[in-house]
Design a protein around this motif. Structure first.
Motif, PDB file in Angstrom:
ATOM      1  N   GLU A 542      -5.161  45.991   2.092  1.00  0.00           N
ATOM      2  CA  GLU A 542      -4.403  45.857   0.841  1.00  0.00           C
ATOM      3  C   GLU A 542      -3.658  44.516   0.747  1.00  0.00           C
ATOM      4  O   GLU A 542      -2.539  44.449   0.281  1.00  0.00           O
ATOM      5  CB  GLU A 542      -3.432  47.024   0.670  1.00  0.00           C
ATOM      6  CG  GLU A 542      -4.152  48.336   0.382  1.00  0.00           C
ATOM      7  CD  GLU A 542      -3.261  49.350  -0.314  1.00  0.00           C
ATOM      8  OE1 GLU A 542      -3.191  49.298  -1.558  1.00  0.00           O
ATOM      9  OE2 GLU A 542      -2.652  50.172   0.385  1.00  0.00           O
ATOM     10  N   ASN A 592      -0.545  45.621   5.521  1.00  0.00           N
ATOM     11  CA  ASN A 592       0.585  45.457   4.608  1.00  0.00           C
ATOM     12  C   ASN A 592       1.469  46.690   4.747  1.00  0.00           C
ATOM     13  O   ASN A 592       1.122  47.766   4.272  1.00  0.00           O
ATOM     14  CB  ASN A 592       0.066  45.307   3.175  1.00  0.00           C
ATOM     15  CG  ASN A 592       1.168  45.054   2.174  1.00  0.00           C
ATOM     16  OD1 ASN A 592       2.353  45.150   2.484  1.00  0.00           O
ATOM     17  ND2 ASN A 592       0.779  44.743   0.947  1.00  0.00           N
ATOM     18  N   ASN A 594       4.105  47.569   3.364  1.00  0.00           N
ATOM     19  CA  ASN A 594       4.650  48.129   2.123  1.00  0.00           C
ATOM     20  C   ASN A 594       3.704  49.125   1.474  1.00  0.00           C
ATOM     21  O   ASN A 594       4.116  49.887   0.598  1.00  0.00           O
ATOM     22  CB  ASN A 594       4.949  47.002   1.130  1.00  0.00           C
ATOM     23  CG  ASN A 594       6.080  46.116   1.604  1.00  0.00           C
ATOM     24  OD1 ASN A 594       7.027  46.591   2.219  1.00  0.00           O
ATOM     25  ND2 ASN A 594       5.969  44.817   1.342  1.00  0.00           N
ATOM     26  N   ASN A 595       2.430  49.130   1.888  1.00  0.00           N
ATOM     27  CA  ASN A 595       1.439  49.993   1.249  1.00  0.00           C
ATOM     28  C   ASN A 595       0.787  50.966   2.215  1.00  0.00           C
ATOM     29  O   ASN A 595      -0.297  51.457   1.955  1.00  0.00           O
ATOM     30  CB  ASN A 595       0.337  49.141   0.592  1.00  0.00           C
ATOM     31  CG  ASN A 595       0.837  48.408  -0.628  1.00  0.00           C
ATOM     32  OD1 ASN A 595       1.756  48.843  -1.289  1.00  0.00           O
ATOM     33  ND2 ASN A 595       0.225  47.276  -0.910  1.00  0.00           N
ATOM     34  N   THR A 596       1.428  51.244   3.333  1.00  0.00           N
ATOM     35  CA  THR A 596       0.823  52.157   4.303  1.00  0.00           C
ATOM     36  C   THR A 596       0.773  53.591   3.807  1.00  0.00           C
ATOM     37  O   THR A 596       0.157  54.447   4.433  1.00  0.00           O
ATOM     38  CB  THR A 596       1.598  52.125   5.636  1.00  0.00           C
ATOM     39  OG1 THR A 596       2.992  52.329   5.361  1.00  0.00           O
ATOM     40  CG2 THR A 596       1.409  50.799   6.335  1.00  0.00           C
ATOM     41  N   HIS A 598      -0.877  54.562   1.391  1.00  0.00           N
ATOM     42  CA  HIS A 598      -2.276  54.818   1.056  1.00  0.00           C
ATOM     43  C   HIS A 598      -3.147  54.926   2.301  1.00  0.00           C
ATOM     44  O   HIS A 598      -4.137  55.652   2.314  1.00  0.00           O
ATOM     45  CB  HIS A 598      -2.813  53.689   0.160  1.00  0.00           C
ATOM     46  CG  HIS A 598      -2.118  53.587  -1.150  1.00  0.00           C
ATOM     47  ND1 HIS A 598      -1.480  52.456  -1.582  1.00  0.00           N
ATOM     48  CD2 HIS A 598      -1.944  54.499  -2.134  1.00  0.00           C
ATOM     49  CE1 HIS A 598      -0.954  52.655  -2.772  1.00  0.00           C
ATOM     50  NE2 HIS A 598      -1.219  53.890  -3.130  1.00  0.00           N
TER      51      HIS A 598
END
Length: 627
Positions: A542, A592, A594-596, A598
């Protein structure tokens, strides 16, 4: 020294703009001689000719680089030789300076120059900042760099689009070779400027000089135009070629003699071909223009068989020319993917080996995602108003307030005798808006028709100006006052305020460049850390917008052979994830943080065994794969 460094940085990019303009117009002179466009000197102004020459020259640049790419000859030395060649046509035209006479009043010419300068300054300043958007750093710039480094049109399976029509990306190549990403962004600046020139020239040709100034004022009325005019995206060049195609098409249909009509039909076909070669979306504008012309003839000239036949033949000639122009891209796409219009048409040509059914379905879902308003007749009727004055329904971007004026005030003109060119432009805009409305309501996809919308607004408002202000001096005064009002109360507060806020951060050296990118891209520091580690393929989770800053080493996207969906399916254990990434020859996994939500990583012992955490700063983490 502190003052000299940023000054040299700015002058360097001014020089790149001059290089692009001079070389493109030089190649355009050569092409114009072949097409015998210069033979109608008595009617065309210098402004109009420079506009057509620039657009033609860009096409020659792109297709010459395409030809070099097929021969594996995309080298800096070859590009420099092309620049020298582009200067040769000037020497053959030194004895014909009259062909560039600017047949327009000095007052209008000064207004044109002043307006263009004012609206271009903030666009140019914004282009001096490093690429930090999304699509530009995700695949547009990486594609250009891949071509330059490989010296040929190398397929890029791990980028979002492997063999998209790369007409504009090829134009990034020589600019990128000169000065990197900020140099490549000068193509959009030049396209923004020449869109303004083309809008003025088109309206001056078919309406009046005041109409040209109104159209140019319309072009300065949207922050979306300023933004896309300063980035390394293809949209501004796409808009330029679409405008050139419509302009040349109007000249073809309005021409009084057959040779002139044929020349401009060919020219329109060339420009429309460039439009589709930049982005398949350009075909919607071409279809809208062709459909409008033929439907208008059926509605108004049913008994004029000769005229209808002539216009139909013009359309046929345009279509044949378009086919020749886009053929190289369709052939290349067929050879690489088995599908000439990839990534569309998979139901006709098959899935191929690059994308799975999941990828095609994801793309279709993305294009059809709920954006804008419900697709019904009432919403289509109020669409111009919503696009002009509402910023909630369409990506929070207001297109331009002049869209509503052009459409609603243009409807009565449809029932007035004459105004054929204005009616064709109105029909083209109407058809394009309809196609856009029923397909994907994303504001950026309107850019291909944006200059044509400005032409419509200028033409319509000029007609009403003539009706309510019969005196030419009064009309010019009203246009001048309107221009000043828009620039002071609208443009100044948005464009120049944004410019002043960013001026202190101008990245004219490596230190300031790093600081700027770190402030704009949260994962940039993490990605930059990889530059000091041993080289190896990177799987970015991501962070596909950082492709450009991975120096061609990163894979990982929502589509393609390194799709995130496969990562999600394989991350059940550290062992299966390790085998999956090793199968892609990955050395580093970059996450990333901040997007774990997902993609949560495995926590079992095999993950700790195969993935060694070598960096973490709270925003991103780097894992090195271990045998």
């Amino acid at each position: 020294m502190t003052f000299l460094t940023p000054l040299l940085y700015i002058l360097k990019h001014v020089g790149i703009l001059v290089f692009l303009t001079v070389s493109s117009c030089g190649f355009g002179l050569f092409a114009a001689k072949l097409l015998k466009i210069n033979s109608d000197q008595e009617n065309a102004s210098g402004i109009e000719k420079v506009f057509f020459l620039f657009c033609l020259g860009l096409g020659i640049w792109s297709y010459t680089i395409f030809f070099l790419g097929t021969l594996h000859l995309i080298y800096k030395s070859a590009l420099a030789f092309l620049f020298v060649l582009s200067l040769l046509p000037y020497f053959t035209h030194l004895k014909q300076p009259r062909q560039f006479v600017l047949k327009t009043s000095k007052s209008s010419l000064w207004c044109l120059f002043l307006l263009l300068s004012i609206i271009t300054i903030p666009v140019f300043v914004r282009s001096l900042f490093c690429a930090s958007g999304w699509d530009d750093t995700m695949y547009h710039l990486p594609i250009a760099r891949a071509f330059l480094e490989a010296h040929y049109l190398v397929p890029t399976p791990f980028l979002r689009y492997v063999v998209f029509n790369n007409f504009t990306n090829l134009l990034f190549v020589p600019l990128f070779a000169i000065g990197g990403d900020t140099a490549a962004q000068q193509l959009s600046v030049a396209s923004f400027i020449f869109c303004g020139v083309g809008i003025y020239a088109c309206l001056r040709r078919f309406n009046s000089e005041n109409a040209g100034l109104i159209g140019l004022l319309t072009w300065s009325s949207s922050a979306l135009f300023w933004d896309l005019g300063s980035t390394a995206l293809v949209d501004m060049n796409l808009a330029l070629m679409g405008l050139a195609g419509v302009f040349a098409g109007l000249k073809a249909f309005e021409a009084s003699d057959s040779p002139q009509r044929n020349r401009y039909a060919t020219l329109a076909g060339i420009y429309f071909g460039f439009t589709i070669a930049s982005k398949l979306l350009g075909a919607l504008l071409v279809v809208s223009f062709m459909a409008t012309v033929n439907l208008a003839n059926l509605a108004t000239n049913r008994l004029q068989i000769a005229r209808n036949k002539t216009d139909f033949l013009i359309c046929v000639k345009m279509m044949l020319t378009i086919g020749l122009i886009i053929a190289p891209w369709l052939i290349r796409s067929s050879l690489v993917t088995g599908n000439p219009i990839w990534p569309f048409g998979e139901k006709i040509f098959g899935l191929g080996h690059l994308w799975s059914a999941f990828d095609y379905n994801s793309q279709a879902d993305s294009l059809a995602a709920t954006k804008g308003v419900a697709r019904n007749a009432f919403n289509f009727f109020i669409l111009p108003w919503l696009m002009s004055f509402s910023n909630n329904q369409f990506d929070k971007l207001t297109f331009t307030p002049f869209l509503a004026f052009g459409i609603y005030l243009g409807i009565p003109l449809l029932f007035v005798k004459g105004f054929r060119s204005t009616k064709i432009v109105f029909g083209t805009v109407f058809c394009f808006l309809l196609l856009w409305f029923v397909s994907t309501q994303q504001v950026r996809y309107l850019m291909v028709a944006a200059p044509v919308i400005c032409v419509l607004a200028g033409a319509v408002l000029d007609r009403y100006l003539h009706a309510f202000a019969p005196s030419p001096k009064l009309r010019f005064l009203l246009v001048t006052i309107s221009s000043i009002a828009v620039l002071i109360f609208g443009f100044e507060h948005i464009a120049y305020a944004d410019m002043r806020a960013n001026w202190a951060r101008l990245p004219f050296d490596q230190t300031r460049r790093f600081e700027y990118l770190n402030s704009r891209l949260p994962m940039f520091t993490t990605m930059n850390t990889l530059s000091v580690l041993p080289k190896g393929k990177i799987y970015g989770l991501e962070i596909e917008n950082l492709q450009f800053y991975s120096n061609g080493l990163m894979i990982g996207d929502w589509f393609g052979p390194a799709r995130y969906e496969d990562f999600r399916l394989k991350k059940t254990t550290g062992e299966t994830l390790y085998r999956h990434l090793r199968g892609l020859d990955v050395k580093y996994l970059v996450v990333n943080l901040n997007n774990t939500i997902h993609f949560e990583l495995p926590t079992d012992s095999t993950f700790k065994q195969h993935f060694r955490n070598i960096y973490c700063d709270g925003k991103g983490a780097i894992y090195e794969l271990q045998n």
